[in-house]
Design a protein around this motif. Sequence first.
Motif, PDB file in Angstrom:
ATOM      1  N   ILE A   2       0.869  -1.178   0.000  1.00  0.00           N
ATOM      2  CA  ILE A   2       0.000   0.000   0.000  1.00  0.00           C
ATOM      3  C   ILE A   2       0.900   1.219   0.000  1.00  0.00           C
ATOM      4  CG2 ILE A   2      -1.752   1.276   1.262  1.00  0.00           C
ATOM      5  CD1 ILE A   2      -2.629  -1.429   2.478  1.00  0.00           C
ATOM      6  N   TRP A   3       0.823   1.984  -1.076  1.00  0.00           N
ATOM      7  CA  TRP A   3       1.651   3.178  -1.228  1.00  0.00           C
ATOM      8  C   TRP A   3       0.777   4.391  -1.454  1.00  0.00           C
ATOM      9  CZ3 TRP A   3       5.476   1.205  -5.497  1.00  0.00           C
ATOM     10  CH2 TRP A   3       6.406   0.352  -4.919  1.00  0.00           C
ATOM     11  N   ARG A   4       1.197   5.503  -0.886  1.00  0.00           N
ATOM     12  CA  ARG A   4       0.554   6.776  -1.195  1.00  0.00           C
ATOM     13  C   ARG A   4       1.155   7.302  -2.509  1.00  0.00           C
ATOM     14  NH1 ARG A   4      -2.668   9.131   2.336  1.00  0.00           N
ATOM     15  NH2 ARG A   4      -2.688   8.425   4.480  1.00  0.00           N
ATOM     16  N   GLY A   5       0.495   8.298  -3.073  1.00  0.00           N
ATOM     17  CA  GLY A   5       0.900   8.876  -4.347  1.00  0.00           C
ATOM     18  C   GLY A   5       2.375   9.204  -4.477  1.00  0.00           C
ATOM     19  N   PRO A   6       2.982   9.926  -3.523  1.00  0.00           N
ATOM     20  CA  PRO A   6       4.396  10.298  -3.670  1.00  0.00           C
ATOM     21  C   PRO A   6       5.326   9.083  -3.788  1.00  0.00           C
ATOM     22  CG  PRO A   6       3.371  11.660  -1.999  1.00  0.00           C
ATOM     23  CD  PRO A   6       2.366  10.612  -2.369  1.00  0.00           C
ATOM     24  N   ALA A   7       5.024   8.008  -3.068  1.00  0.00           N
ATOM     25  CA  ALA A   7       5.853   6.803  -3.164  1.00  0.00           C
ATOM     26  C   ALA A   7       5.718   6.169  -4.540  1.00  0.00           C
ATOM     27  CB  ALA A   7       5.471   5.803  -2.079  1.00  0.00           C
ATOM     28  N   LYS A   8       4.496   6.115  -5.058  1.00  0.00           N
ATOM     29  CA  LYS A   8       4.288   5.555  -6.399  1.00  0.00           C
ATOM     30  C   LYS A   8       5.011   6.389  -7.451  1.00  0.00           C
ATOM     31  CE  LYS A   8      -0.403   4.282  -5.407  1.00  0.00           C
ATOM     32  NZ  LYS A   8      -1.773   4.360  -5.888  1.00  0.00           N
ATOM     33  N   ASP A  38      -2.291  11.557 -10.076  1.00  0.00           N
ATOM     34  CA  ASP A  38      -0.889  11.975 -10.073  1.00  0.00           C
ATOM     35  C   ASP A  38       0.024  10.972 -10.767  1.00  0.00           C
ATOM     36  OD1 ASP A  38      -1.467  14.301  -8.724  1.00  0.00           O
ATOM     37  OD2 ASP A  38      -0.985  13.482  -6.746  1.00  0.00           O
ATOM     38  N   GLU A  39      -0.234   9.669 -10.575  1.00  0.00           N
ATOM     39  CA  GLU A  39       0.648   8.669 -11.171  1.00  0.00           C
ATOM     40  C   GLU A  39       0.626   8.755 -12.699  1.00  0.00           C
ATOM     41  OE1 GLU A  39      -1.894   7.790  -9.138  1.00  0.00           O
ATOM     42  OE2 GLU A  39      -0.953   7.105  -7.292  1.00  0.00           O
TER      43      GLU A  39
END
Length: 164
Positions: A2-8, A38-39
């Motif tokens: 489970i990743w938030r946007g900035p990590a992805k 964002d991704e």
Amino acid sequence: VIWRGPAKIGVLKQLFEEVNWGDDLDYLVLDFPPGTGDEVLSACQTVPGDRKAVMITTPQEVSLADCRKCMDFCRQVGVPVLGIVENMSGFVCPTCGARHDLFSSGGGEDLAAIYGVPLLAQVPLDPEFLRRCDAGELPDGLKASAGVSAEMAKIVESIRAASA
């Protein structure tokens, strides 16, 4: 994971900037969920070279609505759309041969006409194809259904032709 946007986004940047893809890379396919988050925006801004999109939809309105947003997004960021693939486009009964439109019909065709892009394929539901894919038999699975195989071949040929 489970990743938030900035990590992805960080992983995407690392993938594009730090992986040596070599000189023989013909295609890099990125499969994003529907939307304009964002991704997707980061990928459009980060991917080097020629970028093109293929929209995958199902015939019903809920999927078409997401695709319309994605089509508009691609136009705004300057990513050409090669065309539309309508997935789950009918079901042909293996017993009686009758076609059933389980998820409506014609949505991909209508969307393609509205946006002036080709309808690349209409991939039907095929229980034997799905069973073989789930069993890890994808190459043989493509031979399981003339309908699925023909539609998949259309997609591949359209992408190759657009890249020539």
